[in-house]
Design a protein around this motif. Structure first.
Motif, PDB file in Angstrom:
ATOM      1  N   ASP A 188      -4.053  -5.577 -10.237  1.00 34.41           N
ATOM      2  CA  ASP A 188      -4.651  -4.492  -9.455  1.00 34.41           C
ATOM      3  C   ASP A 188      -3.717  -3.288  -9.348  1.00 34.41           C
ATOM      4  OD1 ASP A 188      -7.015  -5.773  -9.085  1.00 34.41           O
ATOM      5  OD2 ASP A 188      -6.603  -6.478  -7.047  1.00 34.41           O
TER       6      ASP A 188
ATOM      7  N   GLU B 154       4.633  13.462 -14.739  1.00 35.53           N
ATOM      8  CA  GLU B 154       3.726  14.050 -15.727  1.00 35.53           C
ATOM      9  C   GLU B 154       3.829  15.569 -15.698  1.00 35.53           C
ATOM     10  OE1 GLU B 154       0.045  12.167 -14.564  1.00 35.53           O
ATOM     11  OE2 GLU B 154       0.098  10.852 -16.320  1.00 35.53           O
TER      12      GLU B 154
ATOM     13  N   ASP C  20      -3.999  -1.498 -12.517  1.00 33.52           N
ATOM     14  CA  ASP C  20      -5.299  -0.826 -12.581  1.00 33.52           C
ATOM     15  C   ASP C  20      -5.276   0.465 -11.762  1.00 33.52           C
ATOM     16  OD1 ASP C  20      -8.134  -0.508 -13.029  1.00 33.52           O
ATOM     17  OD2 ASP C  20      -8.402  -1.169 -10.952  1.00 33.52           O
ATOM     18  N   LEU C  21      -4.655   0.425 -10.575  1.00 33.75           N
ATOM     19  CA  LEU C  21      -4.616   1.594  -9.698  1.00 33.75           C
ATOM     20  C   LEU C  21      -3.731   2.696 -10.277  1.00 33.75           C
ATOM     21  CD1 LEU C  21      -4.302  -0.312  -6.317  1.00 33.75           C
ATOM     22  CD2 LEU C  21      -6.089   1.364  -6.803  1.00 33.75           C
ATOM     23  N   LEU C  22      -2.549   2.335 -10.762  1.00 35.81           N
ATOM     24  CA  LEU C  22      -1.587   3.348 -11.195  1.00 35.81           C
ATOM     25  C   LEU C  22      -1.826   3.784 -12.642  1.00 35.81           C
ATOM     26  CD1 LEU C  22       1.673   2.030  -9.506  1.00 35.81           C
ATOM     27  CD2 LEU C  22       0.181   3.895  -8.763  1.00 35.81           C
ATOM     28  N   ALA C  23      -2.451   2.896 -13.422  1.00 36.22           N
ATOM     29  CA  ALA C  23      -2.859   3.225 -14.793  1.00 36.22           C
ATOM     30  C   ALA C  23      -1.715   3.738 -15.658  1.00 36.22           C
ATOM     31  CB  ALA C  23      -4.027   4.216 -14.769  1.00 36.22           C
TER      32      ALA C  23
ATOM     33  N   ILE D 293      -1.648  -7.527  -2.964  1.00 38.26           N
ATOM     34  CA  ILE D 293      -2.311  -6.929  -4.127  1.00 38.26           C
ATOM     35  C   ILE D 293      -1.711  -7.561  -5.380  1.00 38.26           C
ATOM     36  CG2 ILE D 293      -3.052  -4.734  -5.140  1.00 38.26           C
ATOM     37  CD1 ILE D 293      -1.730  -3.301  -2.797  1.00 38.26           C
TER      38      ILE D 293
ATOM     39  N   ILE E 134       4.443   9.443 -10.230  1.00 35.05           N
ATOM     40  CA  ILE E 134       3.928   9.484 -11.602  1.00 35.05           C
ATOM     41  C   ILE E 134       3.323  10.862 -11.878  1.00 35.05           C
ATOM     42  CG2 ILE E 134       2.217   8.517 -13.214  1.00 35.05           C
ATOM     43  CD1 ILE E 134       2.598   5.819 -11.599  1.00 35.05           C
ATOM     44  N   GLY E 135       2.602  11.393 -10.882  1.00 36.11           N
ATOM     45  CA  GLY E 135       2.042  12.742 -11.013  1.00 36.11           C
ATOM     46  C   GLY E 135       3.130  13.781 -11.237  1.00 36.11           C
TER      47      GLY E 135
ATOM     48  N   ASP F  97       2.340   6.471  -7.176  1.00 37.26           N
ATOM     49  CA  ASP F  97       1.316   7.303  -7.808  1.00 37.26           C
ATOM     50  C   ASP F  97       1.690   8.785  -7.738  1.00 37.26           C
ATOM     51  OD1 ASP F  97      -1.512   7.270  -8.988  1.00 37.26           O
ATOM     52  OD2 ASP F  97      -1.665   8.813  -7.443  1.00 37.26           O
TER      53      ASP F  97
ATOM     54  N   VAL G  85       2.845   1.712  -3.431  1.00 37.06           N
ATOM     55  CA  VAL G  85       1.958   2.049  -4.555  1.00 37.06           C
ATOM     56  C   VAL G  85       1.515   3.506  -4.446  1.00 37.06           C
ATOM     57  CG1 VAL G  85      -0.264   1.572  -5.669  1.00 37.06           C
ATOM     58  CG2 VAL G  85       1.176  -0.324  -4.919  1.00 37.06           C
ATOM     59  N   ARG G  86       1.221   3.932  -3.220  1.00 33.68           N
ATOM     60  CA  ARG G  86       0.814   5.317  -3.027  1.00 33.68           C
ATOM     61  C   ARG G  86       1.938   6.274  -3.454  1.00 33.68           C
ATOM     62  NH1 ARG G  86      -0.876   8.378   2.570  1.00 33.68           N
ATOM     63  NH2 ARG G  86      -2.058  10.019   1.547  1.00 33.68           N
TER      64      ARG G  86
ATOM     65  N   ILE H 156       0.817  -1.211   0.000  1.00 29.70           N
ATOM     66  CA  ILE H 156       0.000   0.000   0.000  1.00 29.70           C
ATOM     67  C   ILE H 156       0.861   1.276   0.000  1.00 29.70           C
ATOM     68  CG2 ILE H 156      -0.370   0.130   2.512  1.00 29.70           C
ATOM     69  CD1 ILE H 156      -3.417   0.377   1.786  1.00 29.70           C
TER      70      ILE H 156
END
Lengths: 88, 266
Positions: free
Chosen positions: B190, B161, B193-196, B186, B157-158, B154, B150-151, B147
């Protein structure tokens, strides 16, 4: 194994499912920089503004943040109740 | 030749950035490419020990940036794999010794003579991270199926971008297939899917990684290790080959598992 049996005979979601569900919420909050509290305030304010113009059933209104890929979206579903009377 | 510059980053520490950099670098070089791995974690030097090159360091990244040596002199040739080079980080300085524009200048100087430049980013989202992504053509985000990792992925990744370095590609490291089957971890599916973002590879949990790191030999040179194979597959995908992912097996197993016990899926 006991963990596995626990899962098989109980309705408790698996820890993987819990992790995914918690992450879904946390990521939306992180990405939008909206805390759950701020989101509640936003909903209340939105309802107040809407009800100034149209008659709505606050209970039936659904306002949710959703995500599609890396894009977040605020979706409001607002059923308008009853025949409306012109306000002015 | 004009090298492609790839930065490997994660946000959270300890998810396997350095291991991934060393192993992807080794696998690319084994495929006949000329590769430089740059340790951008100034003050916390580690890529040298993972590659087993700690005794060969004379000059480092900060020496090259500050002109105490020529860039070539800071490039350490690997003992076993021809075409693999390390530019070590400085151990006694801090992250402010190098700026993002220093990194861009240094990489531009290296670019004509190499096929790949891999930059091992420090953890965090501060100066060291900015230094590491400044010269990147593409970014690889590495995470664990956990958890907190992955957070942080994310969040990274932001930031990537926002810097217009694209969404990046994802490596899921240390996936424990057994725990996924028991629904206590996880799944790779999944996490994607979460991080896309686009999946580049899945590296299974493998005790051999600790052993090979102890010896200073990249696991991707070990033909009998699952993690080694996963890193070799990542390198092949980077070279344009299409190699199937591990999670196809994982899903197959999971399906069989759930149908035997009759418990519903997710």
């Amino acid at each position: 194994m006991s963990n596995f049996l626990d899962q098989l005979f109980s309705r408790k979601p698996s820890s993987a499912t819990q992790a995914k569900e918690r992450l879904q919420l946390v990521l939306i909050n992180d990405r939008t920089a909206l805390t759950p509290k701020a989101l509640d305030n936003l909903k209340d304010d939105l309802l107040e503004v809407l009800s100034r113009y149209i008659e709505i059933d606050a209970e039936a209104v659904q306002i949710d943040l959703t995500r599609k890929g890396r894009e977040q979206r605020l979706i409001a579903n607002v059923p308008i109740s009853g025949p409306q009377q012109r306000q002015y | 030749m004009a090298a492609k510059i790839i930065t490997i980053t994660s946000g959270k520490g300890g998810v396997g950035k350095t291991t991934a950099t060393a192993n992807i670098g080794a696998a690319l070089a084994k495929n006949g490419n000329k590769v430089a791995c740059i340790d951008a974690d100034i003050g916390l030097r580690n890529l040298d020990v993972v590659l087993g090159l700690e005794n060969r360091i004379v000059y480092d990244l900060v020496d090259a940036v500050e002109g105490r040596c020529r860039l070539r002199q800071a490039m350490i040739r690997d003992k076993h794999i021809p075409g693999l080079f390390l530019i070590p980080s400085a151990q006694t300085r801090d992250k402010t010794a190098v700026s993002p524009s220093d990194m861009v200048r240094l990489c531009n100087e290296l670019r004509p003579d190499l096929d790949w430049i891999l930059i091992d980013s420090p953890a965090g989202i501060e100066r060291g991270f900015r230094n590491a992504i400044a010269p990147a053509d593409e970014v690889i985000v590495i995470t664990n199926p956990e958890i907190s990792a992955v957070r942080d992925a994310d969040r990274i990744i932001g930031l990537i971008e926002a810097e217009e370095k694209g969404p990046g590609q994802l490596i899921i490291n240390r996936l424990d297939l057994k725990m996924v089957q028991q629904k206590n971890m996880i799944s790779a599916e999944d996490v994607v899917d979460l991080l896309a973002i686009k999946l580049l590879g899945i590296v299974p949990e493998d005790k051999e990684v600790v052993i090979s790191t102890n010896q200073g030999i990249p696991i991707s040179t070990n033909d009998h290790s699952l993690a080694g194979e996963a890193f070799r597959n990542i390198a092949r995908r980077m070279l344009g080959e299409s190699v199937p992912f591990l999670d196809l097996e994982e899903k197959g197993l999971l399906k069989r598992f759930t149908s035997i016990f009759g418990s519903g899926g997710n």
